[in-house]
Each structure stands twice: as structure tokens, then as C-alpha cells.
Design a protein around this motif. Structure first.
Motif, PDB file in Angstrom:
ATOM      1  N   LEU A 171       0.822  -1.214   0.000  1.00  0.00           N
ATOM      2  CA  LEU A 171       0.000   0.000   0.000  1.00  0.00           C
ATOM      3  C   LEU A 171       0.856   1.264   0.000  1.00  0.00           C
ATOM      4  O   LEU A 171       0.547   2.242  -0.693  1.00  0.00           O
ATOM      5  N   ASP A 172       1.953   1.266   0.764  1.00  0.00           N
ATOM      6  CA  ASP A 172       2.793   2.456   0.893  1.00  0.00           C
ATOM      7  C   ASP A 172       3.570   2.763  -0.379  1.00  0.00           C
ATOM      8  O   ASP A 172       3.862   3.921  -0.675  1.00  0.00           O
ATOM      9  N   PHE A 173       3.923   1.727  -1.106  1.00  0.00           N
ATOM     10  CA  PHE A 173       4.758   1.922  -2.291  1.00  0.00           C
ATOM     11  C   PHE A 173       4.061   1.413  -3.541  1.00  0.00           C
ATOM     12  O   PHE A 173       4.656   0.762  -4.391  1.00  0.00           O
ATOM     13  N   SER A 180       4.652  -3.251  -5.771  1.00  0.00           N
ATOM     14  CA  SER A 180       3.264  -2.884  -6.001  1.00  0.00           C
ATOM     15  C   SER A 180       2.305  -4.049  -5.776  1.00  0.00           C
ATOM     16  O   SER A 180       1.116  -3.847  -5.627  1.00  0.00           O
ATOM     17  N   GLU A 181       2.820  -5.270  -5.741  1.00  0.00           N
ATOM     18  CA  GLU A 181       1.968  -6.428  -5.538  1.00  0.00           C
ATOM     19  C   GLU A 181       2.453  -7.218  -4.330  1.00  0.00           C
ATOM     20  O   GLU A 181       3.613  -7.131  -3.937  1.00  0.00           O
ATOM     21  N   LEU A 182       1.544  -7.985  -3.765  1.00  0.00           N
ATOM     22  CA  LEU A 182       1.913  -8.831  -2.636  1.00  0.00           C
ATOM     23  C   LEU A 182       2.821  -9.960  -3.116  1.00  0.00           C
ATOM     24  O   LEU A 182       2.636 -10.493  -4.202  1.00  0.00           O
ATOM     25  N   CYS A 380      -9.429 -13.199   3.432  1.00  0.00           N
ATOM     26  CA  CYS A 380      -8.221 -12.722   2.743  1.00  0.00           C
ATOM     27  C   CYS A 380      -7.928 -13.522   1.484  1.00  0.00           C
ATOM     28  O   CYS A 380      -7.436 -12.985   0.482  1.00  0.00           O
ATOM     29  N   ALA A 381      -8.219 -14.820   1.527  1.00  0.00           N
ATOM     30  CA  ALA A 381      -7.922 -15.676   0.386  1.00  0.00           C
ATOM     31  C   ALA A 381      -8.779 -15.338  -0.824  1.00  0.00           C
ATOM     32  O   ALA A 381      -8.400 -15.640  -1.958  1.00  0.00           O
ATOM     33  N   ASP A 382      -9.934 -14.701  -0.597  1.00  0.00           N
ATOM     34  CA  ASP A 382     -10.851 -14.385  -1.699  1.00  0.00           C
ATOM     35  C   ASP A 382     -10.745 -12.937  -2.148  1.00  0.00           C
ATOM     36  O   ASP A 382     -11.534 -12.488  -2.988  1.00  0.00           O
ATOM     37  N   LEU A 383      -9.796 -12.188  -1.589  1.00  0.00           N
ATOM     38  CA  LEU A 383      -9.679 -10.767  -1.911  1.00  0.00           C
ATOM     39  C   LEU A 383      -8.410 -10.483  -2.707  1.00  0.00           C
ATOM     40  O   LEU A 383      -7.412 -11.198  -2.579  1.00  0.00           O
ATOM     41  N   TYR A 384      -8.463  -9.401  -3.496  1.00  0.00           N
ATOM     42  CA  TYR A 384      -7.302  -8.987  -4.275  1.00  0.00           C
ATOM     43  C   TYR A 384      -6.891  -7.554  -3.946  1.00  0.00           C
ATOM     44  O   TYR A 384      -5.759  -7.150  -4.203  1.00  0.00           O
ATOM     45  N   ASP A 385      -7.828  -6.791  -3.381  1.00  0.00           N
ATOM     46  CA  ASP A 385      -7.546  -5.402  -3.026  1.00  0.00           C
ATOM     47  C   ASP A 385      -6.740  -5.367  -1.719  1.00  0.00           C
ATOM     48  O   ASP A 385      -7.229  -5.825  -0.677  1.00  0.00           O
TER      49      ASP A 385
END
Length: 424
Positions: A171-173, A180-182, A380-385
Motif C-alpha cells: 500500500l505504501d509503495f 506494487s503487488e503482494l 483474505c484468500a478471496d480478496l485482491y484489493d
């Protein structure tokens, strides 16, 4: 904050009485009663006196300065003779000290919790230890009071914080391509943590440990249920007679077999009810007891009992008794034949359902908090945001903090510490 005192040893009369004092006026209270405050953690002899200087007793005194004490505050103990008059006189002298009052139930332990000496799960373990009646209850309570769950929770919390840090970095970067991605390991980390939480939820619960392994004795009238109930509980709690339908209500008795708590349930005989409304109510209650039992012993005709019930061939000493082709146990509660074998089988079965000695057994409140954590991790497993993922992880951390009392409502604390005796 008031300074509190209470008898922390057994009820008088006793050989020794220990009156515990804690709070900001502890030093003043010790000086008022004994004329001195001894060196920290060294027991000294002292004459206990009231405000008029009258000698009350000749005993011992010890002082534990805060925060390195059980409560996290200054704490003192007066060790006196355990007679009722002596204890009453010492407590009256302490009541005369300004700012001192008698403690409420659980107030010493509540102060230990408030001052960070123990967390909520350790306090719950201590309450269970005080009420433990069997060896397995004592071992489980000792594990909880000793911080077994607290250590487990701290490990989960560190893993949650690490996962949250990965999301915050994203989120910060968000504008920078390299973060930009997990990371790919994020999903695996969430899944591994959830598996550990779910494993804890699937473990044997504290309720079966406290209430005992519940065994219902079921069958038609005159099948020998009450006789077997009396034999298992070694009592004459149930009325036995040749008249069908003698047992109308539900009878329960708690006993320990092999150090394991059991609750045995005797009930009305199961048959099609007639016009007797009282017997019909008893049969309805019997069906409800079978539904909530951990195990049912079926003494009726083979194959007619509830699912998963043990087939018991009872009244083996009687000629013409109903025989079974493959009973779990063949016995006579009247003569004792087969009873040792049945007890052995029950202990083995209950041992599988009980928490292992020294392991953590979660109560309903603790399971509810862990269920909240599991649900948040599942989301969390069903989210992408990343924003939504971060919020779910925050909810999981909040539930984890509530589990050990970092965040707790007053009603939860009142209910817990109200279980303690006054001097604890």
C-alpha cells in the motif's frame, strides 16, 4: 486505588492463616499492624497489634515490593495462627488503616491482570485450577495458567504482524514497480496460519474437561439402566424396582474413573408413551439427553438403539435375558460381572475425546475469538484489493488481542474474576 486485604489460606480454624495485602498503602498497613516493613522477600517474626497497641498474635511477616509481585503492586503477607478469633482480629486491625478495605472475589488476580502480570487466558487457567477436581483437569489448568496458550497466541500474533507488514508495504509503495503487488509467499503464509488456527479449534474443548465425558444409559423400561447407573457411580441415586417406568426424570451423577471426569445420565425407559403424561415427559427428556450425550450405552434390543450407541448386554445374571450377537460388553451390574471391562472401555473412549494431559483446551469464549480470526483469514484468500486484505488482517489482530485480554469488555472481566474466591 484502594489497598485491599483478605485471608488467602484455607478457612479457619487451621494451623496457619495467611492474610494478604496489596495496594499503595501496603507499607502503611504493615507498619500499623507490626510496627515494621521487613527487607523485601525476607520473612521476619513480628508481633501483630491493633491500633490500641494490644497484642493480637505472634507470627511472621513478608513484603514484596511492586512491580515484582504477584499483583504488580506492593504486596505483603501476615502469617498468623489460623484460629477464627485471630484472623478476625488481624482483619479488624487492617480495616482501621486508612485506605484499606476487604477484597472482593477475584480482586487480587484482577489486579495482576490489570498490571500486566498475567493475561486473560492465564487468569482463566488459574480459575480452572482452583476448581479442578481430577488429575487431567489439574494438568490442563496448569498448562493454561502457565502461559501455554499465551505463548501460542504470541507466535500467531508475530506471524499476523509479518503478513500485515507485507500488505502495508504494497500500500505504501503502490507506485513503485518492485513492491506494487503482494509477494507470492503471502497467500501461503495466510493459509498456513489459518490451518494452525483451525487445528486449535478442532482440538478437544474445555467443556468436556470441566463437565465430564457425558454417558447416557438408554433402553426400554426394566432393561437395567438404573442398576447400571448406580454401579457406575457407586451410589444409590437411582431407584430400582421391578415395576416398569420407575425412572421418570433425568438423573445425572459426576464421578472420576481413572482420573477422568465422567457424567453418567439415567433416564426414563424408551417406549411408545401411553396416557401417563408424566412418563411421556420423561421419555421426551430422555431423547434430548441421548442427543447431547458424548456416548450412549444401549441396553435395549440389538439394533434398536440410536446411531453409534454401544450395544450393552445387561442383566447377564438373569435367566432368559436378551442376548446380543456382538455386544460391546456383556455384564451384570448386580453381581459385578463385566463391570471392570466396561469401566476400562469407557476410560479408553473418554481418553480419546479429552485434551491430552498438559495440552491447551479452549473454552467457548476462546473458540469464538479464534473463529473470528479464522473467518478473517478465509476472507483474505478471496480478496485482491490490498486495502480490504489489510482490514481483514486488522480484524484478525483485534480478535487475537481480545483472546488474551489486550482488549476486553468489563462484563467479560466481571464474569471471569467473579469465579475466584475472595483471597485470590
Amino acid at each position: 486505588m484502594a489497598t485491599i486485604f483478605a485471608l488467602s489460606s484455607g478457612a479457619p480454624p487451621a494451623g496457619i492463616g495467611v492474610v494478604r495485602i496489596t495496594g499503595p498503602q501496603t507499607r502503611a498497613a504493615l507498619e500499623a499492624v507490626t510496627g515494621t516493613v521487613p527487607e523485601a522477600r525476607f520473612m521476619r517474626r513480628a508481633i501483630f497489634r491493633n491500633a490500641d497497641g494490644e497484642a493480637l498474635d505472634d507470627g511472621l511477616i513478608v513484603f514484596f515490593p511492586g512491580p515484582r509481585s504477584v499483583t504488580g503492586e506492593d504486596l505483603g503477607e501476615l502469617h498468623c495462627h489460623g484460629g477464627r478469633a485471630v484472623i478476625a482480629a488481624v482483619e479488624k486491625a487492617l480495616s482501621a488503616v486508612e485506605g484499606c478495605r476487604r477484597a472482593q472475589p477475584g480482586e487480587f488476580t484482577r489486579r495482576a491482570f490489570a498490571n500486566g502480570r498475567i493475561d486473560l487466558s492465564e487468569a482463566e487457567g488459574l480459575a480452572d485450577l482452583l476448581s479442578a477436581e481430577t488429575e487431567i483437569q489439574r494438568q490442563s489448568a496448569m498448562a493454561m495458567a502457565g502461559g501455554a496458550l499465551s505463548a501460542q497466541v504470541e507466535g500467531w500474533r508475530e506471524r499476523l504482524l509479518a503478513l500485515s507488514a507485507q500488505v502495508e508495504a504494497a500500500l505504501d509503495f503502490d507506485d513503485e514497480d518492485d513492491v506494487s503487488e503482494l509477494p507470492e509467499s503471502f497467500g501461503a503464509g495466510v493459509s498456513a496460519l489459518q490451518n494452525d488456527i483451525d487445528a486449535a479449534l478442532d482440538a478437544p474443548h474445555a467443556e468436556v474437561l470441566k463437565e465430564g465425558y457425558r454417558v447416557a444409559l438408554a433402553g426400554p423400561p426394566n432393561a437395567g439402566k438404573s442398576t447400571l447407573f448406580n454401579a457406575l457411580t457407586e451410589s444409590e441415586a437411582a431407584i430400582t424396582a421391578e415395576i416398569p417406568g420407575t425412572t421418570r426424570d433425568v438423573l445425572t451423577q459426576s464421578v472420576a474413573l481413572g482420573g477422568i471426569p465422567f457424567t453418567f445420565v439415567d433416564m426414563a425407559g424408551l417406549r411408545v408413551p401411553g396416557e401417563d403424561r408424566i412418563e411421556a415427559i420423561g421419555i421426551e427428556r430422555a431423547a434430548a439427553e441421548i442427543a447431547k450425550a458424548d456416548l450412549t450405552l444401549w441396553l435395549g434390543a440389538e439394533g434398536e438403539g440410536p446411531p453409534y450407541a454401544w450395544e450393552i448386554e445387561a442383566q447377564a445374571d438373569r435367566e432368559g435375558h436378551t442376548r446380543k450377537s456382538n455386544p460391546q460388553c456383556r455384564l451384570s451390574a448386580r453381581t459385578g460381572e463385566g463391570m471392570a471391562e466396561l469401566r476400562h472401555l469407557l476410560i479408553a473412549r473418554a481418553s480419546e475425546a479429552m485434551p491430552k494431559p498438559g495440552s491447551v483446551a479452549l473454552n467457548a469464549r476462546q473458540r469464538e475469538r479464534l473463529s473470528d480470526i479464522s473467518a478473517a483469514l478465509t476472507s483474505c484468500a478471496d480478496l485482491y484489493d490490498p486495502l480490504l486484505i489489510a482490514e481483514n488482517l486488522r480484524q484478525a489482530r483485534s480478535a487475537l488481542d481480545a483472546l488474551v485480554g489486550r482488549t476486553s469488555t468489563e462484563d467479560v472481566l466481571d464474569a471471569l474474576f467473579g469465579r475466584f474466591c475472595i483471597g485470590k
